[in-house]
Design a protein around this motif. Structure first.
Motif, PDB file in Angstrom:
ATOM      1  N   LEU A 156      -6.654   7.890  -0.129  1.00 52.57           N
ATOM      2  CA  LEU A 156      -5.394   7.979   0.695  1.00 52.57           C
ATOM      3  C   LEU A 156      -7.367   8.120   2.177  1.00 52.57           C
ATOM      4  CD1 LEU A 156      -2.462   9.299  -0.026  1.00 52.57           C
ATOM      5  CD2 LEU A 156      -3.333   7.250  -0.544  1.00 52.57           C
ATOM      6  N   ALA A 165      -8.089   2.018  -4.694  1.00 48.39           N
ATOM      7  CA  ALA A 165      -6.265   2.681  -5.001  1.00 48.39           C
ATOM      8  C   ALA A 165      -6.967   4.312  -5.558  1.00 48.39           C
ATOM      9  CB  ALA A 165      -6.221   2.199  -6.272  1.00 48.39           C
ATOM     10  N   LYS A 219      -8.611   7.415  -9.273  1.00 45.02           N
ATOM     11  CA  LYS A 219      -8.005   5.978  -9.969  1.00 45.02           C
ATOM     12  C   LYS A 219      -7.605   6.051 -11.286  1.00 45.02           C
ATOM     13  CE  LYS A 219     -10.686   2.496  -7.406  1.00 45.02           C
ATOM     14  NZ  LYS A 219     -11.630   1.571  -7.799  1.00 45.02           N
ATOM     15  N   SER A 250       2.669   2.706   2.756  1.00 47.67           N
ATOM     16  CA  SER A 250       1.756   3.308   3.416  1.00 47.67           C
ATOM     17  C   SER A 250       2.940   4.975   4.013  1.00 47.67           C
ATOM     18  CB  SER A 250       1.688   2.672   4.723  1.00 47.67           C
ATOM     19  OG  SER A 250       0.271   1.449   3.799  1.00 47.67           O
ATOM     20  N   LYS A 281       0.358  12.448  -2.352  1.00 49.52           N
ATOM     21  CA  LYS A 281       1.695  11.788  -1.617  1.00 49.52           C
ATOM     22  C   LYS A 281       1.954  12.294  -1.007  1.00 49.52           C
ATOM     23  CE  LYS A 281       0.087   6.889  -2.786  1.00 49.52           C
ATOM     24  NZ  LYS A 281       0.461   5.563  -3.224  1.00 49.52           N
ATOM     25  N   ARG A 305      -5.159   0.652   8.727  1.00 54.47           N
ATOM     26  CA  ARG A 305      -5.188  -0.474   7.450  1.00 54.47           C
ATOM     27  C   ARG A 305      -6.365  -0.707   7.609  1.00 54.47           C
ATOM     28  NH1 ARG A 305      -0.036  -1.789   8.230  1.00 54.47           N
ATOM     29  NH2 ARG A 305       1.082  -0.346   6.053  1.00 54.47           N
ATOM     30  N   LYS A 321       0.941  -1.264  -0.366  1.00 54.68           N
ATOM     31  CA  LYS A 321      -0.227  -0.003   0.243  1.00 54.68           C
ATOM     32  C   LYS A 321       0.773   0.703   0.216  1.00 54.68           C
ATOM     33  CE  LYS A 321      -3.813  -2.772   0.250  1.00 54.68           C
ATOM     34  NZ  LYS A 321      -4.552  -2.661  -0.763  1.00 54.68           N
ATOM     35  N   CYS A 352      -2.343   5.674   4.235  1.00 58.43           N
ATOM     36  CA  CYS A 352      -2.193   4.692   3.644  1.00 58.43           C
ATOM     37  C   CYS A 352      -3.349   4.658   2.714  1.00 58.43           C
ATOM     38  CB  CYS A 352      -2.293   3.394   4.378  1.00 58.43           C
ATOM     39  SG  CYS A 352      -3.695   3.331   5.369  1.00 58.43           S
ATOM     40  N   GLN A 353      -3.201   3.380   1.664  1.00 57.68           N
ATOM     41  CA  GLN A 353      -4.489   3.613   0.734  1.00 57.68           C
ATOM     42  C   GLN A 353      -5.695   3.013   1.465  1.00 57.68           C
ATOM     43  OE1 GLN A 353      -3.523   1.243  -3.108  1.00 57.68           O
ATOM     44  NE2 GLN A 353      -4.905   0.176  -2.592  1.00 57.68           N
ATOM     45  N   LYS A 408      -2.920  11.218  -7.776  1.00 58.55           N
ATOM     46  CA  LYS A 408      -2.353  10.442  -7.165  1.00 58.55           C
ATOM     47  C   LYS A 408      -0.358  10.176  -6.448  1.00 58.55           C
ATOM     48  CE  LYS A 408      -2.430   5.264  -5.875  1.00 58.55           C
ATOM     49  NZ  LYS A 408      -3.175   4.064  -6.587  1.00 58.55           N
TER      50      LYS A 408
END
Length: 220
Positions: free
Chosen positions: A211, A208, A170, A110, A186, A125, A108, A199-200, A182
């Motif tokens: 977050l 996906a 996505k 994370s 992050k 998670r 993932k 994390c995802q 995406k």
């Protein structure tokens, strides 16, 4: 022609008589108009005298007792300060940071800040953190999304929302079917002090395309 001369004299007398009558009528009309003007002026003076008699004892209000009708001016807008705040928000997040070295080497990818235990990430998670608020970045350009994320994180901390969701998508509707935001999201999150971990999202929360983020507690 004796008859012609008689008729001429008769016509002249009639014209003279008519002219005299016209002068008399004109004089009479002028006298009538003069009387009307005099009567109107007399009436105006009489009304003015009556008004003066009625207000002669009236005294004006003192200046201090007059109410001020000036409406309060609106406070100035600190536009320059707003622009500075917006600039700080934009400049505080970079699109080019190498985020991979900060991520956990799991499927993932994370992230958890130093000092944050692995247990907090495991609970995130597994969906044991309650999502308090979320933001959907669909349809936003990169600059718009960057500013929106920064403002969302700031507001969420103010409201003491410890767990939030960021939906970046996505990439199904983008060119090449690649998720444009995406990886950028992050990078942005790693640079924000408010973010403790992310994390995802599990499939039920967006998979996906989203977050889940743990934020620091609101400072008193």
């Amino acid at each position: 022609m004796p008859g012609s001369r008689s008729m001429t004299r008769l016509g002249s007398l009639e014209d003279l008589a008519n002219f005299g009558k016209a002068l008399k009528d004109q004089r009479l009309e002028e006298e009538r108009q003069a009387r009307l003007r005099a009567e109107a002026e007399k009436k105006r003076l009489e009304e003015a005298q009556i008004f003066q008699r009625h207000v002669q004892d009236v005294k004006p209000l003192p200046q201090a007792n007059r109410a001020s009708l000036d409406s309060p001016k609106p406070p100035p807008i600190a536009r320059q300060r707003e622009l500075d705040d917006e600039r700080v928000l934009e400049e505080s997040i970079s699109d080019h940071m190498d985020v991979e070295r900060f991520l956990e080497t799991d499927d993932k990818l994370s992230y958890r800040r130093s000092g944050i235990g692995l247990d907090a990430l495991k609970r995130l998670r597994s969906g044991k953190w309650v999502i308090k608020s979320q933001i959907d970045l669909h349809g936003l350009r990169t600059d718009e999304a960057r500013t929106a994320v920064a403002e969302f994180l700031r507001d969420s901390v103010k409201q003491d929302h410890r767990c939030v969701r960021i939906i970046h998508g996505k990439g199904l509707g983008s060119v090449g079917k690649e998720p444009v935001l995406k990886d950028k999201v992050k990078r942005w999150l790693v640079q924000k002090d408010e973010v403790l971990a992310f994390c995802q999202a599990p499939p039920r929360d967006g998979g996906a395309g989203a977050l889940l983020v743990i934020l620091k507690a609101k400072s008193n």
